[in-house]
Enzyme design. Structure first.
Site, PDB file in Angstrom:
ATOM      1  N   HIS A 129       0.872  -1.176   0.000  1.00 46.83           N
ATOM      2  CA  HIS A 129       0.000   0.000   0.000  1.00 46.83           C
ATOM      3  C   HIS A 129       0.913   1.231   0.000  1.00 46.83           C
ATOM      4  O   HIS A 129       2.025   1.179   0.529  1.00 46.83           O
ATOM      5  CB  HIS A 129      -0.824  -0.048   1.290  1.00 46.83           C
ATOM      6  CG  HIS A 129      -1.869   1.004   1.409  1.00 46.83           C
ATOM      7  ND1 HIS A 129      -1.583   2.296   1.783  1.00 46.83           N
ATOM      8  CD2 HIS A 129      -3.209   0.958   1.230  1.00 46.83           C
ATOM      9  CE1 HIS A 129      -2.706   2.990   1.833  1.00 46.83           C
ATOM     10  NE2 HIS A 129      -3.710   2.205   1.495  1.00 46.83           N
ATOM     11  N   ASP A 209       3.291  -4.047   7.994  1.00 48.23           N
ATOM     12  CA  ASP A 209       2.055  -3.294   7.828  1.00 48.23           C
ATOM     13  C   ASP A 209       0.908  -4.281   8.059  1.00 48.23           C
ATOM     14  O   ASP A 209       0.606  -5.109   7.199  1.00 48.23           O
ATOM     15  CB  ASP A 209       2.016  -2.711   6.405  1.00 48.23           C
ATOM     16  CG  ASP A 209       0.664  -2.102   6.067  1.00 48.23           C
ATOM     17  OD1 ASP A 209      -0.295  -2.271   6.835  1.00 48.23           O
ATOM     18  OD2 ASP A 209       0.575  -1.458   4.998  1.00 48.23           O
ATOM     19  N   GLN A 212      -4.314  -4.982   7.186  1.00 52.23           N
ATOM     20  CA  GLN A 212      -5.295  -5.999   6.773  1.00 52.23           C
ATOM     21  C   GLN A 212      -5.004  -7.343   7.437  1.00 52.23           C
ATOM     22  O   GLN A 212      -5.576  -8.367   7.046  1.00 52.23           O
ATOM     23  CB  GLN A 212      -5.278  -6.171   5.233  1.00 52.23           C
ATOM     24  CG  GLN A 212      -5.468  -4.899   4.445  1.00 52.23           C
ATOM     25  CD  GLN A 212      -6.896  -4.364   4.496  1.00 52.23           C
ATOM     26  OE1 GLN A 212      -7.822  -5.021   4.978  1.00 52.23           O
ATOM     27  NE2 GLN A 212      -7.086  -3.154   3.997  1.00 52.23           N
ATOM     28  N   LYS A 235     -10.487  -0.405  10.665  1.00 51.13           N
ATOM     29  CA  LYS A 235     -10.675  -1.605   9.832  1.00 51.13           C
ATOM     30  C   LYS A 235     -11.069  -2.814  10.678  1.00 51.13           C
ATOM     31  O   LYS A 235     -11.314  -3.892  10.161  1.00 51.13           O
ATOM     32  CB  LYS A 235      -9.392  -1.912   9.053  1.00 51.13           C
ATOM     33  CG  LYS A 235      -9.045  -0.836   8.006  1.00 51.13           C
ATOM     34  CD  LYS A 235      -7.879  -1.268   7.176  1.00 51.13           C
ATOM     35  CE  LYS A 235      -7.223  -0.138   6.431  1.00 51.13           C
ATOM     36  NZ  LYS A 235      -8.039   0.430   5.361  1.00 51.13           N
ATOM     37  N   CYS A 375      -4.809   2.318  -3.671  1.00 51.97           N
ATOM     38  CA  CYS A 375      -3.554   2.852  -3.091  1.00 51.97           C
ATOM     39  C   CYS A 375      -2.433   1.826  -3.223  1.00 51.97           C
ATOM     40  O   CYS A 375      -1.587   1.699  -2.309  1.00 51.97           O
ATOM     41  CB  CYS A 375      -3.725   3.264  -1.629  1.00 51.97           C
ATOM     42  SG  CYS A 375      -5.009   4.480  -1.380  1.00 51.97           S
TER      43      CYS A 375
HETATM   44  N1  C6P Z   1      -6.323   0.574   2.972  1.00 56.09           N
HETATM   45  C1  C6P Z   1      -8.138   0.174   1.440  1.00 56.09           C
HETATM   46  O1  C6P Z   1      -9.234   0.443   0.929  1.00 56.09           O
HETATM   47  P1  C6P Z   1      -4.928   3.914   7.212  1.00 56.09           P
HETATM   48  O2  C6P Z   1      -5.545   4.707   6.099  1.00 56.09           O
HETATM   49  O3  C6P Z   1      -3.747   4.591   7.820  1.00 56.09           O
HETATM   50  O4  C6P Z   1      -5.920   3.415   8.217  1.00 56.09           O
HETATM   51  O5  C6P Z   1      -4.406   2.556   6.525  1.00 56.09           O
HETATM   52  C2  C6P Z   1      -3.527   2.628   5.429  1.00 56.09           C
HETATM   53  C3  C6P Z   1      -3.285   1.253   4.894  1.00 56.09           C
HETATM   54  C4  C6P Z   1      -2.026   0.705   5.011  1.00 56.09           C
HETATM   55  N2  C6P Z   1      -1.768  -0.548   4.603  1.00 56.09           N
HETATM   56  C5  C6P Z   1      -2.715  -1.321   4.068  1.00 56.09           C
HETATM   57  C6  C6P Z   1      -2.372  -2.730   3.661  1.00 56.09           C
HETATM   58  C7  C6P Z   1      -4.014  -0.829   3.915  1.00 56.09           C
HETATM   59  O6  C6P Z   1      -4.941  -1.601   3.386  1.00 56.09           O
HETATM   60  C8  C6P Z   1      -4.298   0.507   4.300  1.00 56.09           C
HETATM   61  C9  C6P Z   1      -5.645   1.101   4.064  1.00 56.09           C
HETATM   62  C10 C6P Z   1      -7.650   0.997   2.604  1.00 56.09           C
HETATM   63  O7  C6P Z   1      -7.447  -0.760   1.029  1.00 56.09           O
HETATM   64  C11 C6P Z   1      -7.776   2.458   2.320  1.00 56.09           C
HETATM   65  S1  C6P Z   1      -6.703   3.002   1.035  1.00 56.09           S
END
Ligand code: C6P
Length: 417
Positions: A129, A209, A212, A235, A375
């Site tokens: 991401h 990271d 997910q 999430k 992203c």
């Molecule tokens: N992915 C998706 O629709 P934040 O925005 O900081 O809570 O998380 C960022 C982020 C970082 N790593 C991974 C693997 C992610 O999936 C995400 C967030 C969302 O896939 C929003 S772009």
């Protein structure tokens, strides 16, 4: 760690806990398949937020009065819950942040600027991401370090051996290896332990990271062998604007602060200051107290259902989704074909239909999926597409949701031929 009941999950009962799911969108009962972007919130989390604001609202670690004491206890109790839930050695290893993005920026900045030098290498993967790419790019630009990327195979799994693979790219110049536990664009589950062990052999720092990951599976950060694990509350049934960085205490202790301000100091002189103990050293300013309380309630909720039960439910549903959606003529599904290597994400394209059109047609049927590059532009480039449609599952999804998705995709076919 929090104990989890082993009873199977009944999604019909679970759904009653999520008021948002009980509504019509465009005249059809809502099918919410966008939990990878953000999950819906159970009543228990909404109640915890409301009760905090109705009874206990005050600033933390600052007042002697009763409300401040209560707010501080609630804030620190939530930290202890999260620490227990992910198997941290102690609550002090959990730093509250705004979410995964801020957690990774914190490491890249506070650890990276002190440890990464010109000529060093930062090893990422093509499936990351942007939140796990751009902070490292900023660090590389500031230090002169070089970014390298582990490639993907045709099923969107990391290449571990051979050209472009882990063993090819890991060298004694590698300072950091940063990778996702689970890909948000493909659902690929990465072999965290194996990657962490290989990185540690060359003395590199391991940053995972977990945006997910922790959401769908029981995580024991110590057993995974990571140095840092980042994730977001929103999430995993919690509120937006709150997340965590778990880090090994000895690393957090020797790191410089990320931001300066109130609460993160011990003593302030005219020309210098000393720092509060971890984790407070990294929590400058008034924190998101209600968010932390809500995230603690989300942990209680998930632990009450049981991460094993959630994972088993999602796997069964994913198996059904791959079969049902996979049978739609013209569908191309991205990511691993094996359920063992895939989490709750189903990324796909359908013939020549643009993913935005797919999402628009599904929305008219009351079905929420995400369309775009998620992203993860490097992933899209790897597969030679600009975007995919993505259905993502969570504990409240049912087989009926998958049936509705498959029927919606037949409508897309009817329109696009
Ligand atoms: N992915 C998706 O629709 P934040 O925005 O900081 O809570 O998380 C960022 C982020 C970082 N790593 C991974 C693997 C992610 O999936 C995400 C967030 C969302 O896939 C929003 S772009």
């Amino acid at each position: 760690m929090a104990t989890a009941p082993q009873t199977a999950l009944d999604p019909t009962r679970v759904r009653r806990d999520f008021p948002t799911l009980n509504q019509e969108v465009n005249g059809k009962p809502l099918v919410y398949l966008d939990s990878a972007a953000t999950s819906q919130k159970p009543r228990a989390v909404l109640d915890a937020l409301q009760s905090y604001y109705l009874r206990d609202n005050a600033n933390v670690h600052r007042g002697i009065h009763e409300l401040s004491r209560r707010a501080t206890v609630a804030y620190e109790d939530a930290r202890a819950k999260v620490a227990d839930w992910i198997g941290a050695a102690e609550p002090a290893e959990v730093v509250w942040t705004r979410g995964t993005t801020e957690s990774i920026n914190l490491v890249a900045s506070a650890w990276g600027l002190d440890h990464v030098r010109e000529g060093d290498e930062i090893l990422l993967t093509v499936m990351e991401h942007h939140s796990n790419i751009v902070p490292w790019q900023l660090l590389a630009q500031r230090t002169g370090a070089r970014l390298r990327y582990i490639e993907l195979d045709e099923e969107g799994r990391l290449v571990l051996e051979g050209p472009g693979g882990l063993d090819d790219l890991l060298t004694d110049r590698t300072r950091v290896v940063a990778f996702s536990h689970v890909s948000n664009a493909l659902g690929t589950v990465n072999p965290v332990r194996e990657l962490a062990a290989a990185a540690h052999e060359v003395g590199a720092l391991v940053v995972v990271d977990g945006a997910q990951g922790a959401v769908h599976t029981r995580v024991d950060v110590q057993a995974l062998g990571a140095d840092f694990y980042a994730f977001s509350g929103h999430k995993m049934c919690g509120p937006t604007g709150i997340g965590c960085l778990w880090g090994r205490k000895e690393l957090l202790e020797e790191m410089s602060p990320y931001q300066g301000g109130g609460e993160m100091i011990h003593i302030v002189e005219r020309d210098h200051s000393s720092w509060a103990a971890v984790p407070h050293k990294f929590e400058a300013g008034t924190p998101n107290i209600a968010g932390a309380v809500g995230m603690g309630a989300a942990v209680d909720y998930l632990a009450g259902i049981g991460m094993e039960a959630i994972e088993a439910h999602e796997r069964e549903l994913m198996s059904y989704a791959m079969e049902r959606v996979g049978a739609v003529p013209g569908i191309r599904i991205y990511g691993p074909s094996s359920l063992e290597e895939r989490s709750a994400v189903l990324s796909f394209t359908l013939g020549d239909a643009h993913p935005h059109d797919i999402s628009t047609i599904l929305d008219a049927e009351g079905i929420a999926v995400r369309a775009g590059h998620h992203c993860a532009q490097l992933v899209m480039r790897h597969f030679g597409v600009s975007a995919t449609a993505r259905a993502s599952l969570y504990l409240y999804n049912t087989r009926e949701d998958i049936d509705r998705l498959a029927e919606g995709l037949e409508k897309v076919r009817a329109i696009f031929g």
